[in-house]
Design a protein around this motif. Structure first.
Motif, mmCIF file in Angstrom:
data_model
loop_
_atom_site.group_PDB
_atom_site.id
_atom_site.type_symbol
_atom_site.label_atom_id
_atom_site.label_comp_id
_atom_site.label_asym_id
_atom_site.label_seq_id
_atom_site.Cartn_x
_atom_site.Cartn_y
_atom_site.Cartn_z
ATOM 1 N N ILE A 166 0.839 -1.198 0.000
ATOM 2 C CA ILE A 166 0.000 0.000 0.000
ATOM 3 C C ILE A 166 0.878 1.254 0.000
ATOM 4 O O ILE A 166 0.628 2.209 -0.754
ATOM 5 C CB ILE A 166 -0.943 0.003 1.217
ATOM 6 C CG1 ILE A 166 -2.054 -1.038 1.028
ATOM 7 C CG2 ILE A 166 -1.536 1.395 1.461
ATOM 8 C CD1 ILE A 166 -2.830 -1.339 2.290
ATOM 9 N N HIS A 167 1.914 1.258 0.807
ATOM 10 C CA HIS A 167 2.774 2.437 0.881
ATOM 11 C C HIS A 167 3.612 2.614 -0.387
ATOM 12 O O HIS A 167 3.880 3.752 -0.794
ATOM 13 C CB HIS A 167 3.667 2.372 2.122
ATOM 14 C CG HIS A 167 2.981 2.831 3.361
ATOM 15 N ND1 HIS A 167 2.168 2.017 4.108
ATOM 16 C CD2 HIS A 167 2.939 4.057 3.964
ATOM 17 C CE1 HIS A 167 1.676 2.703 5.136
ATOM 18 N NE2 HIS A 167 2.124 3.936 5.067
ATOM 19 N N ARG A 168 4.027 1.530 -1.014
ATOM 20 C CA ARG A 168 4.732 1.671 -2.293
ATOM 21 C C ARG A 168 3.826 2.343 -3.328
ATOM 22 O O ARG A 168 4.259 3.214 -4.088
ATOM 23 C CB ARG A 168 5.186 0.302 -2.805
ATOM 24 C CG ARG A 168 6.400 -0.257 -2.079
ATOM 25 C CD ARG A 168 7.097 -1.317 -2.915
ATOM 26 N NE ARG A 168 6.209 -2.407 -3.293
ATOM 27 C CZ ARG A 168 6.017 -3.510 -2.568
ATOM 28 N NH1 ARG A 168 6.639 -3.643 -1.405
ATOM 29 N NH2 ARG A 168 5.215 -4.465 -2.993
ATOM 30 N N ARG A 198 -8.876 6.173 -3.540
ATOM 31 C CA ARG A 198 -9.952 5.896 -2.587
ATOM 32 C C ARG A 198 -9.841 4.471 -2.071
ATOM 33 O O ARG A 198 -9.962 4.208 -0.873
ATOM 34 C CB ARG A 198 -11.322 6.108 -3.229
ATOM 35 C CG ARG A 198 -11.818 7.523 -3.203
ATOM 36 C CD ARG A 198 -13.321 7.614 -3.432
ATOM 37 N NE ARG A 198 -13.742 6.998 -4.683
ATOM 38 C CZ ARG A 198 -13.815 7.640 -5.841
ATOM 39 N NH1 ARG A 198 -13.480 8.915 -5.909
ATOM 40 N NH2 ARG A 198 -14.226 7.018 -6.927
ATOM 41 N N GLY A 199 -9.609 3.537 -2.989
ATOM 42 C CA GLY A 199 -9.475 2.146 -2.577
ATOM 43 C C GLY A 199 -8.211 1.888 -1.776
ATOM 44 O O GLY A 199 -8.232 1.190 -0.766
ATOM 45 N N VAL A 200 -7.092 2.466 -2.220
ATOM 46 C CA VAL A 200 -5.816 2.270 -1.524
ATOM 47 C C VAL A 200 -5.881 2.811 -0.102
ATOM 48 O O VAL A 200 -5.445 2.158 0.859
ATOM 49 C CB VAL A 200 -4.669 2.944 -2.309
ATOM 50 C CG1 VAL A 200 -3.384 2.967 -1.488
ATOM 51 C CG2 VAL A 200 -4.438 2.207 -3.629
ATOM 52 N N LEU A 201 -6.441 4.007 0.055
ATOM 53 C CA LEU A 201 -6.502 4.623 1.383
ATOM 54 C C LEU A 201 -7.538 3.949 2.265
ATOM 55 O O LEU A 201 -7.391 3.923 3.492
ATOM 56 C CB LEU A 201 -6.770 6.123 1.255
ATOM 57 C CG LEU A 201 -5.619 6.910 0.628
ATOM 58 C CD1 LEU A 201 -6.026 8.351 0.343
ATOM 59 C CD2 LEU A 201 -4.375 6.873 1.518
ATOM 60 N N ALA A 202 -8.591 3.391 1.666
ATOM 61 C CA ALA A 202 -9.539 2.606 2.461
ATOM 62 C C ALA A 202 -8.854 1.345 2.990
ATOM 63 O O ALA A 202 -9.072 0.940 4.137
ATOM 64 C CB ALA A 202 -10.759 2.241 1.623
ATOM 65 N N GLU A 203 -8.018 0.723 2.160
ATOM 66 C CA GLU A 203 -7.241 -0.431 2.631
ATOM 67 C C GLU A 203 -6.324 -0.028 3.788
ATOM 68 O O GLU A 203 -6.175 -0.764 4.767
ATOM 69 C CB GLU A 203 -6.386 -1.002 1.502
ATOM 70 C CG GLU A 203 -7.077 -1.980 0.592
ATOM 71 C CD GLU A 203 -6.069 -2.750 -0.242
ATOM 72 O OE1 GLU A 203 -5.617 -3.815 0.206
ATOM 73 O OE2 GLU A 203 -5.731 -2.262 -1.335
ATOM 74 N N LEU A 204 -5.693 1.132 3.655
ATOM 75 C CA LEU A 204 -4.796 1.593 4.720
ATOM 76 C C LEU A 204 -5.549 1.747 6.025
ATOM 77 O O LEU A 204 -5.032 1.426 7.098
ATOM 78 C CB LEU A 204 -4.152 2.916 4.316
ATOM 79 C CG LEU A 204 -3.171 3.528 5.316
ATOM 80 C CD1 LEU A 204 -1.967 2.627 5.515
ATOM 81 C CD2 LEU A 204 -2.736 4.913 4.859
ATOM 82 N N ARG A 205 -6.787 2.228 5.951
ATOM 83 C CA ARG A 205 -7.570 2.413 7.171
ATOM 84 C C ARG A 205 -7.822 1.080 7.874
ATOM 85 O O ARG A 205 -7.972 1.035 9.100
ATOM 86 C CB ARG A 205 -8.896 3.107 6.839
ATOM 87 C CG ARG A 205 -9.727 3.472 8.073
ATOM 88 C CD ARG A 205 -8.936 4.407 8.987
ATOM 89 N NE ARG A 205 -9.584 4.616 10.254
ATOM 90 C CZ ARG A 205 -10.307 5.692 10.571
ATOM 91 N NH1 ARG A 205 -10.465 6.652 9.692
ATOM 92 N NH2 ARG A 205 -10.833 5.820 11.753
ATOM 93 N N LEU A 206 -7.866 -0.017 7.107
ATOM 94 C CA LEU A 206 -7.997 -1.333 7.727
ATOM 95 C C LEU A 206 -6.826 -1.588 8.679
ATOM 96 O O LEU A 206 -7.002 -2.173 9.751
ATOM 97 C CB LEU A 206 -8.054 -2.431 6.662
ATOM 98 C CG LEU A 206 -9.234 -2.417 5.694
ATOM 99 C CD1 LEU A 206 -9.117 -3.575 4.712
ATOM 100 C CD2 LEU A 206 -10.563 -2.477 6.435
ATOM 101 N N ALA A 207 -5.643 -1.155 8.278
ATOM 102 C CA ALA A 207 -4.473 -1.320 9.149
ATOM 103 C C ALA A 207 -4.566 -0.398 10.361
ATOM 104 O O ALA A 207 -4.273 -0.801 11.490
ATOM 105 C CB ALA A 207 -3.187 -1.044 8.368
ATOM 106 N N PHE A 208 -4.982 0.854 10.139
ATOM 107 C CA PHE A 208 -5.090 1.803 11.243
ATOM 108 C C PHE A 208 -5.991 1.268 12.350
ATOM 109 O O PHE A 208 -5.713 1.441 13.533
ATOM 110 C CB PHE A 208 -5.680 3.131 10.745
ATOM 111 C CG PHE A 208 -4.734 3.982 9.938
ATOM 112 C CD1 PHE A 208 -3.403 3.641 9.767
ATOM 113 C CD2 PHE A 208 -5.191 5.157 9.344
ATOM 114 C CE1 PHE A 208 -2.544 4.437 9.022
ATOM 115 C CE2 PHE A 208 -4.351 5.965 8.609
ATOM 116 C CZ PHE A 208 -3.025 5.595 8.440
ATOM 117 N N HIS A 209 -7.097 0.651 11.946
ATOM 118 C CA HIS A 209 -8.089 0.243 12.936
ATOM 119 C C HIS A 209 -7.580 -0.850 13.866
ATOM 120 O O HIS A 209 -8.063 -0.989 14.989
ATOM 121 C CB HIS A 209 -9.368 -0.225 12.238
ATOM 122 C CG HIS A 209 -10.561 -0.281 13.136
ATOM 123 N ND1 HIS A 209 -11.334 0.826 13.409
ATOM 124 C CD2 HIS A 209 -11.088 -1.290 13.858
ATOM 125 C CE1 HIS A 209 -12.293 0.496 14.249
ATOM 126 N NE2 HIS A 209 -12.172 -0.786 14.534
#
Length: 236
Positions: free
Chosen positions: A94-96, A163-174
């Motif tokens: 995701i970060h790449r 939108r999709g990439v950052l939504a995936e990132l939020r999965l990690a944040f949670h």
């Protein structure tokens, strides 16, 4: 997910309008995932969500299929549809992707001044959330900051990708159990990037952003690895 939690989605029904489509349902659910409303591992109730949004189950299933394609949801045979739980390698990937896209957006900006209203609002929202000790709110503001940054490109396709990439990132944040230590260091750095863009210095902004994303990758991956290695209660 309980019926009462699904019932909270009734407020989003107005977003569907008269031409309810699977894409619009997917957009609502994608935003809910990005806002942390549906945590990773949550089982999504067809009956509850379809009823709350006033759509058919066929429409909802198509929305689920779209979000599964975006890697936000997974279908488990004989169990249902769940919000995806990321692997540690996903966080690095995701970060790449973010580094490739976000730095390219800043590098490709035209001559200043830039339309920074949404970016400025996201920075202010993050700082207010931090002062209130609302670290999930700070995480949401951070996601909005990066969406606003990408929106400077004026590309609907880039917006959709991120939108999709950052939504995936939020999965990690949670999943991370200490959101303050994860998000607090980046609030000041968001403002630094904003200030560089206000000054019309896109080269400095890109340099700050590249370092930011490298540090974010290291911090999020380490925090996420610790969280997923911790013992978990059985899922419903």
């Amino acid at each position: 997910m309980t019926a009462s939690e699904a019932g909270d989605l009734t407020d989003d029904r107005v977003l569907l309008g008269r031409t309810s489509t699977a894409e619009r349902v997917a957009d609502i659910l994608r935003n809910r995932v990005a806002e942390g409303y549906f945590p990773p591992g949550t089982r999504l109730s067809e009956e509850g969500i379809a009823g709350a949004l006033g759509v058919s189950r066929n429409t909802l299933r198509e929305a689920f299929r779209l979000l599964s394609h975006e890697r936000l949801l997974v279908h488990e045979l004989n169990r249902g549809v769940f919000v995806r739980v990321l692997a540690v390698d996903d966080v690095d990937d995701i970060h790449r992707t973010r580094r490739l896209v976000e730095c390219a957006v800043v590098r490709g900006l035209g001559r200043p001044p830039y339309a920074l209203g949404a970016l400025s609002a996201a920075v202010a929202d993050g700082e207010r959330a931090a002062l209130a000790g609302d670290w999930p709110g700070a995480a949401t503001a951070n996601i909005r900051f990066h969406r606003a940054l990408v929106a400077l490109a004026g590309s609907a396709r880039t917006d959709e990708l991120m939108r999709g990439v950052l939504a995936e990132l939020r999965l990690a944040f949670h999943v991370v159990d200490d959101p303050r230590s994860l998000h607090e260091p980046f609030l000041a750095r968001n403002r630094e990037i904003l200030d560089a863009l206000r000054a019309g210095d896109r080269t400095a902004a890109e340099r700050l952003l590249a370092r930011y994303l490298d540090d974010s990758r290291d911090r999020v991956a380490a925090a996420y690895a610790r969280a997923v290695d911790a013992p978990k209660a059985p899922r419903d």
